[in-house]
Scaffold this motif. Structure first.
Motif, mmCIF file in Angstrom:
data_model
loop_
_atom_site.group_PDB
_atom_site.id
_atom_site.type_symbol
_atom_site.label_atom_id
_atom_site.label_comp_id
_atom_site.label_asym_id
_atom_site.label_seq_id
_atom_site.Cartn_x
_atom_site.Cartn_y
_atom_site.Cartn_z
ATOM 1 N N SER A 184 49.937 -14.883 81.974
ATOM 2 C CA SER A 184 48.648 -15.580 81.667
ATOM 3 C C SER A 184 49.675 -17.541 82.184
ATOM 4 O O SER A 184 50.747 -17.231 82.207
ATOM 5 N N THR A 185 49.119 -18.399 82.173
ATOM 6 C CA THR A 185 48.881 -19.628 82.303
ATOM 7 C C THR A 185 48.016 -20.229 81.232
ATOM 8 O O THR A 185 47.022 -20.195 80.879
ATOM 9 N N ILE A 224 52.135 -26.721 86.966
ATOM 10 C CA ILE A 224 52.799 -25.498 86.345
ATOM 11 C C ILE A 224 53.986 -25.751 85.337
ATOM 12 O O ILE A 224 54.450 -25.982 84.548
ATOM 13 N N ASP A 249 44.815 -21.154 91.571
ATOM 14 C CA ASP A 249 45.485 -20.809 90.772
ATOM 15 C C ASP A 249 45.879 -19.922 91.283
ATOM 16 O O ASP A 249 47.244 -19.964 91.798
ATOM 17 N N THR A 293 49.029 -20.760 94.621
ATOM 18 C CA THR A 293 50.695 -20.022 94.278
ATOM 19 C C THR A 293 50.533 -18.995 95.188
ATOM 20 O O THR A 293 52.049 -18.916 95.569
ATOM 21 N N THR A 336 50.983 -16.528 88.680
ATOM 22 C CA THR A 336 52.018 -17.987 87.394
ATOM 23 C C THR A 336 53.129 -18.717 88.308
ATOM 24 O O THR A 336 54.492 -17.630 89.162
#
Length: 619
Positions: free
Chosen positions: A126-127, A190, A365, A369, A411
């Protein structure tokens, strides 16, 4: 006075002449090119062959002490934010999605991805950005008068479709246009979420320092207890939280020290630093300060959907909307009813609109990453799988949408922690090699799933200790970020600047201008993400950072300056080598050396700390 003016004019002329020469050193410096496209669908197959088809057995059989230590680190790093996100999801979705759903989604997706994923060093979870988007979906569903879970499930269908289309046509090439400029804006976002959530979020009531607020939710349960002192709780929470972070860094510092009798002990302290710190601080809370009621990790009492129904229609939540009842009628079904549209048959088509934004969010997202993890500096050898993994992310989130589970993406901070924990580094912190394994993610997410069977044990963990782990995860990611190091230059004496390649060759004002512009775009993304009214356009704001780098920054910086600030190591090394050859040819008339240095095999050949280069410049 006239001499000073003449000197200033001379300095300006020198800078202009140097800039002009630097512009001509390497043609195309700082220019970003899109990779050549692959035939339709071939990119997915190539990704599978290059990763899963080639290295799967090796990655599933390299078990050792580091694997066990990193497994425990990832478990702690994942379970804490998973439960925290689950609690926030419950609040924002009226318990349609809660802690149980978040744990279940994280566990099954993590295990599945570790077995069939193309880039197993990337942690799925989850972010904050996905949570912000989910909040926007809740508001849209309320406005159009359809159940949130049904609307979310239809968006998940479209999300799957968009992911497959993008992967089939090799559109993941777009994310490779994201340079260090965009990567570090997103990574810094983040990191800021982790640090704010640990220390004290200005937009919510989470964080260590929030315990000093007498109206903090954790104090409400003791409102009628005269012996309860919220200041005692706040002070102990501060000790536990910051103490956990400090203890982790202390244990990790032993690896390169002379303490203890051998490398095995030092390596073990480093590898198990997070696990030991959590155990030590939890023991201090339980045994030395047992009379102080610190906030414990909020976990569900049993494994079942979070939404408890007041009646058979299951549209009202027990006990909030039916306090007269002593027990719930039941819980919601696991599988979402796609036909529950309140007679609005157009909803499935309308869902295609928000799904575009959902796709951009998932694409960026995860993609950014992946881009950070697979950076050439990290020396990964098993290949990348952007197209294949994008298909998997679409499948995973489609299944999650069908069962009322939250969407998950790669994440950033846990991925960086995972990568660095499996890496061997030299004395300067550069990565020499990485143990590329699937076992750490497999075992850690298996433990997340098994935690559903021992939820009472997790309740022993104090929240301040987990906040300390959050803070460690955020702070440990900062030193490797050029963006952060350039911010620190504002507080340093110019003559004592660290020896980065851009501090060697660029004017200080241009370095600071680049940092200011990057900070401006970071501020825009951060602001949009935290403003609930417009948070749904957050993916677009992140995407705009790419054209900003391609078309806006070149108005302020020469190509060679963008190369030094934003290029990859190979491009920078080539420019530095050509720069040296150019300077030697000017100083000593060795024109042929310029041509001979036109190719560079490795960044080490163009080490900016080379003393010979200093001598030439000063001469």
């Amino acid at each position: 006075m006239s001499d000073d003016k003449n000197n200033n004019k001379g300095d300006d002329a020198t800078v202009a002449m140097t800039t002009s020469r630097n512009d001509k050193i390497m043609e195309g410096a700082g220019v970003v090119h899109m990779d050549e496209g692959q035939p339709w669908g071939v990119g997915i197959l190539n990704d599978m062959k290059r990763t899963v088809g080639t290295n799967w057995v090796k990655e599933m059989t390299n078990l050792n002490q580091k694997t066990i230590a990193v497994t425990l680190l990832i478990f702690i790093s994942v379970i804490a934010p998973t439960l925290t996100f689950g609690a926030v999801y419950g609040k924002e979705t009226d318990n349609k999605i809660g802690a149980v759903e978040t744990i279940l989604a994280t566990a099954w997706v993590g295990v599945a991805y570790s077995l069939i994923g193309g880039m197993p060093l990337c942690i799925i979870g989850s972010t904050g950005p996905v949570l912000a988007f989910t909040k926007a979906v809740v508001r849209i569903a309320d406005n159009i008068g359809v159940p949130f879970l049904t609307f979310n499930a239809w968006i998940s269908c479209w999300l799957l479709f968009y992911c497959f289309v993008a992967a089939f046509f090799d559109l993941t090439r777009v994310v490779r246009l994201a340079t260090r400029f965009t990567d570090e804006i997103f990574a810094f976002l983040i990191v800021s979420i982790f640090v704010f959530d640990a220390v004290g979020d200005p937009f919510s009531d989470v964080g260590i320092l929030r315990y000093f607020d007498p109206n903090h939710p954790s104090h409400e349960d003791y409102a009628d207890d005269e012996s309860y002192n919220y200041m005692e709780v706040a002070l102990l929470s501060t000790l536990l939280g910051f103490g956990t972070t400090a203890l982790i860094f202390l244990f990790r510092s032993f690896k390169d020290s002379s303490f203890f009798c051998n490398d095995g002990i030092r390596s073990s302290l480093h590898d198990f630093s997070v696990t030991m710190s959590v155990l030590v601080m939890t023991a201090i809370s339980e045994f030395l300060f047992s009379d102080v009621d610190t906030e414990q990790l909020n976990v569900p009492s049993k494994f079942e959907p979070s939404f408890k129904c007041c009646d058979s229609s299951c549209t009202t939540f027990f006990p909030d909307e039916c306090p007269e009842l002593s027990e719930p009628h039941g819980v919601r079904d696991w599988f979402v009813d796609f036909a529950d549209l309140n007679g609005k048959g157009w909803v499935p088509m309308v869902a295609a609109g928000p799904a575009i934004l959902a796709f951009l969010l998932v694409f960026l997202d995860s993609g950014i990453t992946w881009h950070l993890v697979n950076h050439p500096n990290n020396n990964l050898k098993h290949g990348e799988a952007y197209n294949y993994d994008l298909c998997l992310v679409g499948i995973f989130n489609f299944v999650n949408g069908c069962f009322g589970l939250p969407w998950l993406v790669a994440t950033t901070v846990p991925c960086i922690i995972h990568l660095n924990s499996l890496a061997e580094k030299d004395s300067e912190g550069k990565i020499i090699s990485v143990q590329e394994t699937r076992l750490t993610m497999f075992f850690s997410h298996m433990m997340v799933g098994l935690s559903l069977l021992v939820l009472s044990v997790l309740q022993l963990l104090p929240m301040p200790v987990l906040y300390g782990v959050f803070l460690f995860m955020g702070l440990s990611a900062l030193p490797a970020m050029q963006f952060w190091n350039r911010i620190l230059l504002w507080f340093q004496q110019p003559s004592k600047y660290p020896d980065f390649v851009f501090t060697r060759y660029m004017e200080k004002k241009k370095i600071h201008l680049y940092t200011v512009l990057q900070l401006f775009f970071f501020g825009l993304v951060f602001l949009v993400q935290n403003m609930s009214a417009i948070s749904i356009i957050f993916p677009l704001m992140t995407l705009l950072c790419i054209p900003a780098r391609l078309y806006f920054l070149p108005r302020f910086f020469s190509g060679w300056e963008l190369c030094l600030l934003d290029g990859d190591d190979e491009e920078i090394a080539k420019w530095v080598s050509l720069k040296r050859a150019s300077m030697r040819s000017l100083m000593f008339g060795q024109a042929d050396s310029f041509a001979e240095s036109s190719s560079v095999d490795s960044p080490e050949e163009a080490d900016p700390s080379d003393e010979d280069d200093y001598a030439v410049e000063e001469a």
